[in-house]
Structure formats: C-alpha cells, structure tokens
Design a protein around this motif. Structure first.
Motif, PDB file in Angstrom:
ATOM      1  N   LEU A 128       2.276   1.940  -3.537  1.00  0.00           N
ATOM      2  CA  LEU A 128       1.279   2.420  -4.594  1.00  0.00           C
ATOM      3  C   LEU A 128       0.869   3.883  -3.973  1.00  0.00           C
ATOM      4  O   LEU A 128       0.722   4.629  -5.064  1.00  0.00           O
ATOM      5  CB  LEU A 128      -0.174   1.531  -4.007  1.00  0.00           C
ATOM      6  CG  LEU A 128      -0.112   0.236  -4.603  1.00  0.00           C
ATOM      7  CD1 LEU A 128      -1.641  -0.642  -4.184  1.00  0.00           C
ATOM      8  CD2 LEU A 128       0.245  -0.123  -6.222  1.00  0.00           C
ATOM      9  N   VAL A 129       0.773   4.188  -2.905  1.00  0.00           N
ATOM     10  CA  VAL A 129       0.668   5.831  -2.644  1.00  0.00           C
ATOM     11  C   VAL A 129       1.701   6.594  -2.988  1.00  0.00           C
ATOM     12  O   VAL A 129       1.645   7.527  -3.532  1.00  0.00           O
ATOM     13  CB  VAL A 129       0.318   5.815  -1.013  1.00  0.00           C
ATOM     14  CG1 VAL A 129       0.480   7.413  -0.380  1.00  0.00           C
ATOM     15  CG2 VAL A 129      -0.711   5.280  -0.561  1.00  0.00           C
ATOM     16  N   PHE A 130       2.988   5.823  -2.926  1.00  0.00           N
ATOM     17  CA  PHE A 130       4.207   6.655  -3.377  1.00  0.00           C
ATOM     18  C   PHE A 130       4.218   6.951  -4.915  1.00  0.00           C
ATOM     19  O   PHE A 130       4.267   7.712  -5.440  1.00  0.00           O
ATOM     20  CB  PHE A 130       5.501   5.933  -3.102  1.00  0.00           C
ATOM     21  CG  PHE A 130       6.696   6.343  -3.843  1.00  0.00           C
ATOM     22  CD1 PHE A 130       7.187   7.555  -3.469  1.00  0.00           C
ATOM     23  CD2 PHE A 130       7.142   5.895  -4.826  1.00  0.00           C
ATOM     24  CE1 PHE A 130       8.397   8.220  -3.930  1.00  0.00           C
ATOM     25  CE2 PHE A 130       8.208   6.127  -5.522  1.00  0.00           C
ATOM     26  CZ  PHE A 130       8.876   7.535  -5.009  1.00  0.00           C
ATOM     27  N   LEU A 184       0.723  -1.267   0.043  1.00  0.00           N
ATOM     28  CA  LEU A 184      -0.018  -0.055   0.023  1.00  0.00           C
ATOM     29  C   LEU A 184       0.858   1.179  -0.130  1.00  0.00           C
ATOM     30  O   LEU A 184       0.649   2.419  -0.874  1.00  0.00           O
ATOM     31  CB  LEU A 184      -0.894   0.028   1.208  1.00  0.00           C
ATOM     32  CG  LEU A 184      -1.764   1.158   1.360  1.00  0.00           C
ATOM     33  CD1 LEU A 184      -2.778   1.316   0.338  1.00  0.00           C
ATOM     34  CD2 LEU A 184      -2.609   1.102   2.772  1.00  0.00           C
ATOM     35  N   SER A 185       1.942   1.239   1.087  1.00  0.00           N
ATOM     36  CA  SER A 185       2.766   2.450   0.802  1.00  0.00           C
ATOM     37  C   SER A 185       3.483   2.819  -0.526  1.00  0.00           C
ATOM     38  O   SER A 185       3.690   3.888  -0.903  1.00  0.00           O
ATOM     39  CB  SER A 185       4.086   2.200   1.784  1.00  0.00           C
ATOM     40  OG  SER A 185       4.852   1.386   1.591  1.00  0.00           O
ATOM     41  N   ALA A 229       1.181   6.805  -6.809  1.00  0.00           N
ATOM     42  CA  ALA A 229       0.335   7.712  -7.340  1.00  0.00           C
ATOM     43  C   ALA A 229       0.650   9.213  -6.732  1.00  0.00           C
ATOM     44  O   ALA A 229       0.368  10.091  -7.641  1.00  0.00           O
ATOM     45  CB  ALA A 229      -0.910   7.469  -6.135  1.00  0.00           C
ATOM     46  N   ALA A 230       1.408   9.559  -5.641  1.00  0.00           N
ATOM     47  CA  ALA A 230       1.894  10.663  -5.140  1.00  0.00           C
ATOM     48  C   ALA A 230       2.929  11.219  -6.554  1.00  0.00           C
ATOM     49  O   ALA A 230       2.870  12.467  -7.016  1.00  0.00           O
ATOM     50  CB  ALA A 230       2.422  10.962  -4.065  1.00  0.00           C
ATOM     51  N   TRP A 231       3.745  10.383  -7.018  1.00  0.00           N
ATOM     52  CA  TRP A 231       4.511  10.730  -7.883  1.00  0.00           C
ATOM     53  C   TRP A 231       4.191  11.013  -9.310  1.00  0.00           C
ATOM     54  O   TRP A 231       4.469  11.965  -9.815  1.00  0.00           O
ATOM     55  CB  TRP A 231       5.694   9.441  -8.116  1.00  0.00           C
ATOM     56  CG  TRP A 231       6.815   9.423  -9.149  1.00  0.00           C
ATOM     57  CD1 TRP A 231       7.055  10.662  -9.933  1.00  0.00           C
ATOM     58  CD2 TRP A 231       7.781   8.539  -9.384  1.00  0.00           C
ATOM     59  NE1 TRP A 231       8.233  10.358 -10.558  1.00  0.00           N
ATOM     60  CE2 TRP A 231       8.415   9.026 -10.524  1.00  0.00           C
ATOM     61  CE3 TRP A 231       7.831   7.391  -8.986  1.00  0.00           C
ATOM     62  CZ2 TRP A 231       9.539   8.354 -10.970  1.00  0.00           C
ATOM     63  CZ3 TRP A 231       8.772   6.536  -9.701  1.00  0.00           C
ATOM     64  CH2 TRP A 231       9.699   7.197 -10.676  1.00  0.00           C
ATOM     65  N   GLN A 232       3.087  10.072  -9.780  1.00  0.00           N
ATOM     66  CA  GLN A 232       2.416  10.553 -10.847  1.00  0.00           C
ATOM     67  C   GLN A 232       1.600  11.722 -10.853  1.00  0.00           C
ATOM     68  O   GLN A 232       1.725  12.427 -11.984  1.00  0.00           O
ATOM     69  CB  GLN A 232       1.335   9.333 -11.087  1.00  0.00           C
ATOM     70  CG  GLN A 232       0.485   9.442 -12.501  1.00  0.00           C
ATOM     71  CD  GLN A 232       1.114   9.187 -13.512  1.00  0.00           C
ATOM     72  OE1 GLN A 232       2.379   8.373 -13.664  1.00  0.00           O
ATOM     73  NE2 GLN A 232       0.828   9.925 -14.709  1.00  0.00           N
TER      74      GLN A 232
END
Length: 287
Positions: free
Chosen positions: A41-43, A38-39, A45-48
């Motif tokens: 995926l969050v990273f 999950l961490s 998403a934030a990068w994108q």
C-alpha cells in the motif's frame, strides 16, 4: 541432600514476548501478514504521488490505474484484439514458466551432481572451480548471442541459457555444503563399517541438504533474472518477449505488467521452494 540445577537453555525460557505470542498466536500471524500488505500500500501510494506530481512524463511513470487497465487488456480480448500479440497474459506467463522450469531442472540437476563430486573429490574441485567462477561472472547476454549462432532462435538457446544461469549457484552451494559436512560424523560412519557411498548417502547428503536448497533458490532467481535475455529472440509468447516488444514502442504500462508478472510468479515459486525445504529439511536451524 539433593541439589536441583535448572539446565533449561536461556532461549528456551518464556520471555514476555514469547509468552504473549503463545497466548495469542493469531496476533503474531496477522502482524506478519499485515506487514507485506502495508508495504504494498505504501508503494502504491508513493507511485500514485510520483505520477500525480507531473515531474515525469506519463510515458515514463504512468498512473497505477493505467497499468491496471493494461493488465486487463492483455488478459482478455478487448475490441477484437486478443491479449498482446495474439496471446493472453497467462499464455505468455505459461511459456516463460515452462522455459524456466526446463532450464532450472537441467541446471540444478547437473549443478547438484557436480557439487557432490566436487565436494567429495578435491582434484575435481580444483579443475572445475575456476570454470564455474568464470561462468558465474558472465552476464547472460555475453553468451546468449553465441548460443543463438550455435542453436538457432527456437527453444534450445533459451533453455540452455537458463540452465547455464542456474547451474553455478547450485553447484557452488552444494560443493561448499559437502566440504563442510561434519568430519566426525563421517569418521564415525566409517568406523561402523560404512562404505564411501554409504557415508555420502547417509551423512554427507543430509548434512548438505540445507545449503543445497539455498543454492536451488538462488539458481531459480538467477534463471528468472535471465529470462528477459533468454526471450530476446522469438520470445513471443513469453513474458520476457512481451516486455522486450512493448519496450520497443515505449509501452511502459505493458512493460510494467510483464515485470510484475515475472516478480509475482517468482515470489510464488520461492514460497513453494521454502515450503518444500521445510518438509525436506525439518532440522534446519534446530541443530
């Protein structure tokens, strides 16, 4: 008349959380496995989102897909070009890991032996401790150029730099662990007729092993943090050399691929060290 007293320690009793975990052990394991995923995926998403906003130029913050394409390109032969600078990514990583392994092996071996001596002989500790602190405070680049002058630009300065980076954490952790070895157990062993060497072997070393493993893990981390500096000169093949060369041309995707390669391989090695520690020191945290 007999009286029964429950001497079960409080932390041994089944709390609701512990009872639930015992009933469904897979749930806890899945939760622990899902959190890192999950961490990540969050990273991503934030990068994108950061790349899509356009606040930063693509040279500085490329899309994750761009970095993925760079990974594929330097991992294969693409349009007649083999990897990066003629080497595939795994070849760069292999050379870096080989250098790290050699440097860590030398640094940790010397550091642990030095720590055993320093922890056992007070005057040796007084003499060598300032030098270890001095070496630990130096950034790798501060003495790497001196090593290049002395040893040339081949493998010798790279391995020496990594060994010097790995030595202080292993030595300091082992020294502290030996000094903190239970005095009562040492005196009991001497009272039973054990020699000084036997006390060190049978009491001090087992007592020091947990902290020594912590020092080894720190030593590996220090060596990894120094690998880019170690590969500044003649570092190709090598991930550090790849990162340095790509940065000269503002090739951010390749730089990020190199950084991720170093980080992921470091995670794997740390996991292996923790597994080895659990086998070698099964009593850690239980006494």
């Amino acid at each position: 008349m007999s009286v029964f007293v429950d001497i079960t320690p409080p932390d041994a009793a089944d709390t609701p959380a512990v009872a639930a975990a015992r009933k469904n052990p897979w749930k806890g394991r899945l939760t622990r496995a899902a959190l890192p995923v999950l961490s990540v995926l969050v990273f991503l998403a934030a990068w994108q989102i950061a790349a899509a906003t356009g606040v930063w130029n693509q040279t500085f913050v490329p899309y994750p897909a761009t970095v993925w394409r760079a990974f594929l390109e330097i991992s294969s032969t693409h349009d007649g070009v083999r990897g990066y600078a003629g080497y595939l990514l795994w070849e760069h990583l292999y050379m870096t890991l080989r250098r790290v392994f050699a440097g860590v092996l030398i640094g940790v071996t010397v550091g642990v032996l030095l720590g055993l001596v320093m922890g056992s002989v007070s005057w040796v500790r007084s003499v060598l401790e300032p030098w270890l602190t001095f070496l630990r405070a130096l950034p790798p680049l501060a003495y790497f150029f001196l090593l290049v002058i002395w040893l040339g630009i081949d493998e010798a300065p790279k391995i020496t730099l990594l060994a010097l980076a790995a030595l202080p954490p292993a030595a300091v952790a082992t020294t502290a662990a030996v000094v903190a070895a239970p005095v009562g157990l040492q005196e009991a062993a001497r009272a039973l007729g054990a020699s000084r060497a036997e006390v060190i072997r049978d009491v001090v070393v087992p007592s020091a092993l947990p902290e020594t493993f912590t020092g080894i893990r720190l030593a590996v981390g220090m060596a990894y943090s120094s690998v880019v500096a170690a590969e500044l000169f003649n570092g190709i093949p090598g991930v550090g050399g790849l990162v340095k060369d790509a940065s000269n041309y503002n090739n951010t995707p390749v730089v990020l691929v190199g950084i991720f390669a170093i980080g992921f391989s470091g995670l794997v090695i740390d996991g292996l060290l923790r597994a080895l520690e659990r086998r070698a020191v099964p009593w850690r945290g239980k006494i």
